[in-house]
Design a protein around this motif. Structure first.
Motif, PDB file in Angstrom:
ATOM      1  N   VAL A 185       0.850  -1.183   0.000  1.00 53.28           N
ATOM      2  CA  VAL A 185       0.000   0.000   0.000  1.00 53.28           C
ATOM      3  C   VAL A 185       0.890   1.238   0.000  1.00 53.28           C
ATOM      4  N   PHE A 186       0.613   2.159  -0.927  1.00 57.41           N
ATOM      5  CA  PHE A 186       1.374   3.399  -1.042  1.00 57.41           C
ATOM      6  C   PHE A 186       0.423   4.574  -0.784  1.00 57.41           C
ATOM      7  N   GLU A 187       0.641   5.265   0.315  1.00 54.77           N
ATOM      8  CA  GLU A 187      -0.159   6.448   0.625  1.00 54.77           C
ATOM      9  C   GLU A 187       0.570   7.678   0.085  1.00 54.77           C
ATOM     10  N   VAL A 188      -0.026   8.315  -0.925  1.00 51.50           N
ATOM     11  CA  VAL A 188       0.566   9.501  -1.552  1.00 51.50           C
ATOM     12  C   VAL A 188      -0.214  10.727  -1.101  1.00 51.50           C
ATOM     13  N   ASP A 189       0.484  11.714  -0.577  1.00 51.66           N
ATOM     14  CA  ASP A 189      -0.203  12.934  -0.168  1.00 51.66           C
ATOM     15  C   ASP A 189       0.792  14.078  -0.062  1.00 51.66           C
ATOM     16  N   HIS A 190       0.235  15.281  -0.021  1.00 48.38           N
ATOM     17  CA  HIS A 190       1.067  16.470   0.175  1.00 48.38           C
ATOM     18  C   HIS A 190       1.857  16.295   1.474  1.00 48.38           C
ATOM     19  N   PRO A 191       3.127  16.686   1.493  1.00 47.25           N
ATOM     20  CA  PRO A 191       3.953  16.464   2.689  1.00 47.25           C
ATOM     21  C   PRO A 191       3.334  16.971   3.983  1.00 47.25           C
ATOM     22  N   ALA A 192       2.673  18.127   3.951  1.00 49.64           N
ATOM     23  CA  ALA A 192       2.063  18.674   5.172  1.00 49.64           C
ATOM     24  C   ALA A 192       0.947  17.775   5.673  1.00 49.64           C
ATOM     25  N   SER A 193       0.077  17.364   4.750  1.00 46.69           N
ATOM     26  CA  SER A 193      -1.030  16.486   5.131  1.00 46.69           C
ATOM     27  C   SER A 193      -0.507  15.149   5.636  1.00 46.69           C
ATOM     28  N   PHE A 227       4.799   5.379   2.828  1.00 46.64           N
ATOM     29  CA  PHE A 227       4.365   6.776   2.758  1.00 46.64           C
ATOM     30  C   PHE A 227       5.160   7.494   1.667  1.00 46.64           C
ATOM     31  N   VAL A 228       4.428   8.159   0.766  1.00 45.71           N
ATOM     32  CA  VAL A 228       5.068   8.851  -0.361  1.00 45.71           C
ATOM     33  C   VAL A 228       4.646  10.316  -0.319  1.00 45.71           C
ATOM     34  N   PRO A 229       5.465  11.192   0.282  1.00 47.75           N
ATOM     35  CA  PRO A 229       5.124  12.616   0.314  1.00 47.75           C
ATOM     36  C   PRO A 229       5.341  13.243  -1.057  1.00 47.75           C
ATOM     37  N   ALA A 230       4.272  13.741  -1.659  1.00 50.42           N
ATOM     38  CA  ALA A 230       4.387  14.281  -3.016  1.00 50.42           C
ATOM     39  C   ALA A 230       3.207  15.176  -3.343  1.00 50.42           C
ATOM     40  N   ASP A 231       3.466  16.218  -4.076  1.00 49.95           N
ATOM     41  CA  ASP A 231       2.426  17.006  -4.728  1.00 49.95           C
ATOM     42  C   ASP A 231       2.315  16.452  -6.140  1.00 49.95           C
ATOM     43  N   PHE A 232       1.315  15.571  -6.367  1.00 46.90           N
ATOM     44  CA  PHE A 232       1.327  14.858  -7.642  1.00 46.90           C
ATOM     45  C   PHE A 232       0.928  15.715  -8.833  1.00 46.90           C
ATOM     46  N   THR A 233       0.630  17.011  -8.611  1.00 49.00           N
ATOM     47  CA  THR A 233       0.440  17.914  -9.745  1.00 49.00           C
ATOM     48  C   THR A 233       1.752  18.577 -10.150  1.00 49.00           C
ATOM     49  N   ALA A 234       2.782  18.456  -9.301  1.00 53.44           N
ATOM     50  CA  ALA A 234       4.038  19.143  -9.590  1.00 53.44           C
ATOM     51  C   ALA A 234       5.242  18.226  -9.544  1.00 53.44           C
ATOM     52  N   ASP A 235       5.286  17.300  -8.598  1.00 49.11           N
ATOM     53  CA  ASP A 235       6.453  16.443  -8.420  1.00 49.11           C
ATOM     54  C   ASP A 235       6.452  15.299  -9.435  1.00 49.11           C
ATOM     55  N   ASP A 236       7.584  14.623  -9.526  1.00 51.65           N
ATOM     56  CA  ASP A 236       7.708  13.441 -10.373  1.00 51.65           C
ATOM     57  C   ASP A 236       7.149  12.257  -9.601  1.00 51.65           C
ATOM     58  N   LEU A 237       5.838  12.095  -9.680  1.00 50.08           N
ATOM     59  CA  LEU A 237       5.133  11.111  -8.858  1.00 50.08           C
ATOM     60  C   LEU A 237       5.653   9.703  -9.083  1.00 50.08           C
ATOM     61  N   ILE A 238       5.861   9.320 -10.325  1.00 48.59           N
ATOM     62  CA  ILE A 238       6.256   7.945 -10.619  1.00 48.59           C
ATOM     63  C   ILE A 238       7.625   7.634 -10.029  1.00 48.59           C
ATOM     64  N   SER A 239       8.560   8.551 -10.171  1.00 53.08           N
ATOM     65  CA  SER A 239       9.881   8.337  -9.595  1.00 53.08           C
ATOM     66  C   SER A 239       9.803   8.188  -8.082  1.00 53.08           C
ATOM     67  N   GLN A 240       8.962   8.998  -7.457  1.00 57.55           N
ATOM     68  CA  GLN A 240       8.835   8.927  -6.005  1.00 57.55           C
ATOM     69  C   GLN A 240       8.160   7.624  -5.571  1.00 57.55           C
ATOM     70  N   LEU A 241       7.190   7.158  -6.350  1.00 59.10           N
ATOM     71  CA  LEU A 241       6.584   5.866  -6.060  1.00 59.10           C
ATOM     72  C   LEU A 241       7.608   4.747  -6.184  1.00 59.10           C
ATOM     73  N   GLU A 242       8.418   4.817  -7.248  1.00 56.48           N
ATOM     74  CA  GLU A 242       9.418   3.765  -7.448  1.00 56.48           C
ATOM     75  C   GLU A 242      10.462   3.774  -6.334  1.00 56.48           C
ATOM     76  N   GLU A 243      10.823   4.942  -5.866  1.00 58.15           N
ATOM     77  CA  GLU A 243      11.769   5.024  -4.756  1.00 58.15           C
ATOM     78  C   GLU A 243      11.195   4.379  -3.497  1.00 58.15           C
ATOM     79  N   ALA A 244       9.863   4.394  -3.387  1.00 53.95           N
ATOM     80  CA  ALA A 244       9.203   3.796  -2.224  1.00 53.95           C
ATOM     81  C   ALA A 244       8.958   2.304  -2.402  1.00 53.95           C
ATOM     82  N   GLY A 245       9.279   1.754  -3.589  1.00 56.07           N
ATOM     83  CA  GLY A 245       9.134   0.322  -3.809  1.00 56.07           C
ATOM     84  C   GLY A 245       8.092  -0.083  -4.827  1.00 56.07           C
ATOM     85  N   PHE A 246       7.489   0.875  -5.515  1.00 61.58           N
ATOM     86  CA  PHE A 246       6.479   0.575  -6.543  1.00 61.58           C
ATOM     87  C   PHE A 246       7.141  -0.054  -7.762  1.00 61.58           C
ATOM     88  N   HIS A 247       6.477  -1.080  -8.341  1.00 62.14           N
ATOM     89  CA  HIS A 247       7.012  -1.766  -9.526  1.00 62.14           C
ATOM     90  C   HIS A 247       6.090  -1.542 -10.722  1.00 62.14           C
TER      91      HIS A 247
END
Length: 309
Positions: free
Chosen positions: A129-137, A158-178
């Motif tokens: 399970v990957f929880e993606v959300d703005h870092p503050a939230s 936990f994947v802290p990301a603003d998925f409208t601005a950050d490189d979401l896929i790279s951050q997911l992969e860094e967290a273990g997403f395949h």
């Protein structure tokens, strides 16, 4: 996003689910852990704030309630809870089906105070399970999980990301997403606030980074949203505007289907407000009813079949 705003938005959603779990029957979606994400003072304060909100939501009705608890029930069941409850129920039903057919990753986009990973500990032996959300939230949510003493399994990321601005896929992969494994993406309560260009870009990125047979489920507003004559819909639009997060996007079915195909997804199931009412709100004797102009869609990458309801 400001820290206070992100925290308050998350708490309002948690309050609606907690209220339903504590006081409503029958349950549409029983989030028995939501109350644990709020302090006693917050729950009491939120109750009073919402009960007083009757004067904004429906001033003519305000005088008809004998006490604050009845006003609170009307506000929560009419304005706050219907969509979060029903879309969460539908999402987790579809997720369960996807896991049975091979999905190994669950990505929650805009996770907020979602409690799936803490209500379903046994499932975390089978899926990541990957929880993606703005870092503050996300930091706010993590602090509440720690205070509640809940178990955080190794398969929860936990994947802290603003998925409208950050490189979401790279951050997911860094967290273990395949990329090669099937995934189920939930994207609840978000599309209303993004431009159509941003929505298409995110859908395209997700399709490009997920395996064949992956799913995405999200809710969206139809083309009648901004001209609706329904009071609670007008309230919803006005509240978003006042909060500094105006609603920006709505779709016709054909327009949405075209956008999804362009991004690499095909609609597997589509629920209209009438479908949602029939499936989740039938035969209720309270104020809970499906929200007008709000639809749910389940789309799949590489699906051979499209079902419209």
């Amino acid at each position: 996003m400001e820290d206070n705003r992100s925290s308050m938005t998350a708490l309002v959603s948690a309050f609606g689910r907690a209220y339903h779990s504590l006081y409503d029957d029958p349950k549409i979606f029983d989030d028995s852990l939501a109350r644990g994400l709020m302090t006693d003072d917050e729950f009491v304060a939120m109750s009073g704030y919402m009960a007083g909100g009757i004067n904004f939501f429906d001033p003519e009705r305000a005088g008809s309630f004998s006490d604050a608890q009845e006003a609170l029930k009307w506000v929560v069941q009419t304005q706050i809870a219907p969509t979060p409850l029903a879309r969460a129920r539908y999402c987790e039903e579809m997720l369960s089906d996807a896991i049975m057919t091979g999905a190994e990753q669950y990505v929650i986009l805009g996770a907020g105070m979602d409690t799936f990973a803490y209500r379903n500990l046994r499932l975390l032996d089978r899926i990541h399970v990957f929880e993606v959300d703005h870092p503050a939230s996300q930091q706010f949510k993590i602090s509440r999980v720690k205070e509640a003493g809940w178990e955080v399994r190794d398969h929860l990321h936990f994947v802290p990301a603003d998925f409208t601005a950050d490189d979401l896929i790279s951050q997911l992969e860094e967290a273990g997403f395949h990329r090669s494994k099937r995934a189920f993406f939930s994207w609840l309560g978000v599309t209303y606030y993004l431009t159509k260009e941003s929505i298409l870009e995110i859908l395209t990125r997700l399709a490009g980074a997920s395996g064949e047979g992956s799913f995405i489920m999200f809710d969206y507003a139809d083309e009648g949203l901004f001209r609706s004559t329904v009071k609670r819909v007008q309230n919803m639009v006005a509240m978003a505007q006042a909060a500094g997060e105006p609603m920006k996007s709505c779709y016709s079915y054909d327009e949405l289907e075209t956008a999804l195909r362009q991004a690499g997804w095909l609609i597997r199931e589509h629920l209209t407000p009438e479908d949602i009412e029939s499936r989740y709100f039938r035969n209720r004797h309270d104020y809970l009813h499906a929200f007008e102009h709000v639809h749910y869609v389940l789309a799949v990458k590489g699906a051979p079949r499209v079902e419209r309801r």
